[in-house]
Design a protein around this motif. Structure first.
Motif, PDB file in Angstrom:
ATOM      1  N   HIS A  14       0.834  -1.217   0.000  1.00 18.95           N
ATOM      2  CA  HIS A  14       0.000   0.000   0.000  1.00 18.95           C
ATOM      3  C   HIS A  14       0.863   1.259   0.000  1.00 18.95           C
ATOM      4  O   HIS A  14       0.580   2.214  -0.724  1.00 18.95           O
ATOM      5  CB  HIS A  14      -0.939   0.023   1.206  1.00 18.95           C
ATOM      6  N   GLU A  18       1.168   1.432  -4.056  1.00 18.65           N
ATOM      7  CA  GLU A  18      -0.076   2.164  -4.258  1.00 18.65           C
ATOM      8  C   GLU A  18       0.048   3.620  -3.808  1.00 18.65           C
ATOM      9  O   GLU A  18      -0.907   4.383  -3.922  1.00 18.65           O
ATOM     10  CB  GLU A  18      -1.219   1.458  -3.535  1.00 18.65           C
ATOM     11  N   GLU A  19       1.205   3.966  -3.246  1.00 20.41           N
ATOM     12  CA  GLU A  19       1.535   5.324  -2.806  1.00 20.41           C
ATOM     13  C   GLU A  19       0.497   5.906  -1.844  1.00 20.41           C
ATOM     14  O   GLU A  19       0.120   7.066  -1.930  1.00 20.41           O
ATOM     15  CB  GLU A  19       1.755   6.235  -4.009  1.00 20.41           C
TER      16      GLU A  19
END
Length: 62
Positions: A14, A18-19
């Motif tokens: 995450h 997914e930054e």
């Protein structure tokens, strides 16, 4: 990555892939921000010896 325990792997994915922010991850997983930070730290510690030959920016500053 797959060698990491699930709890560390999910926050690393995450956060880096997914930054997402620590706060967003905490809300998503319904856990305290401090827990997210601890899991990130432990995940990095577990990855470091496996990736010692890779120049991953995150691991260089630890």
């Amino acid at each position: 990555m797959l060698a990491l325990p699930f709890k560390q792997r999910e926050v690393i994915i995450h956060f880096y892939f997914e930054e997402m922010s620590v706060l967003d991850i905490a809300k998503l997983l319904n856990i305290p921000e401090s827990t997210v930070k601890t899991r990130l730290r432990r995940g990095r510690e577990l990855l470091k010896p496996k990736l010692w030959h890779v120049e991953w920016e995150v691991l260089l500053h630890e």
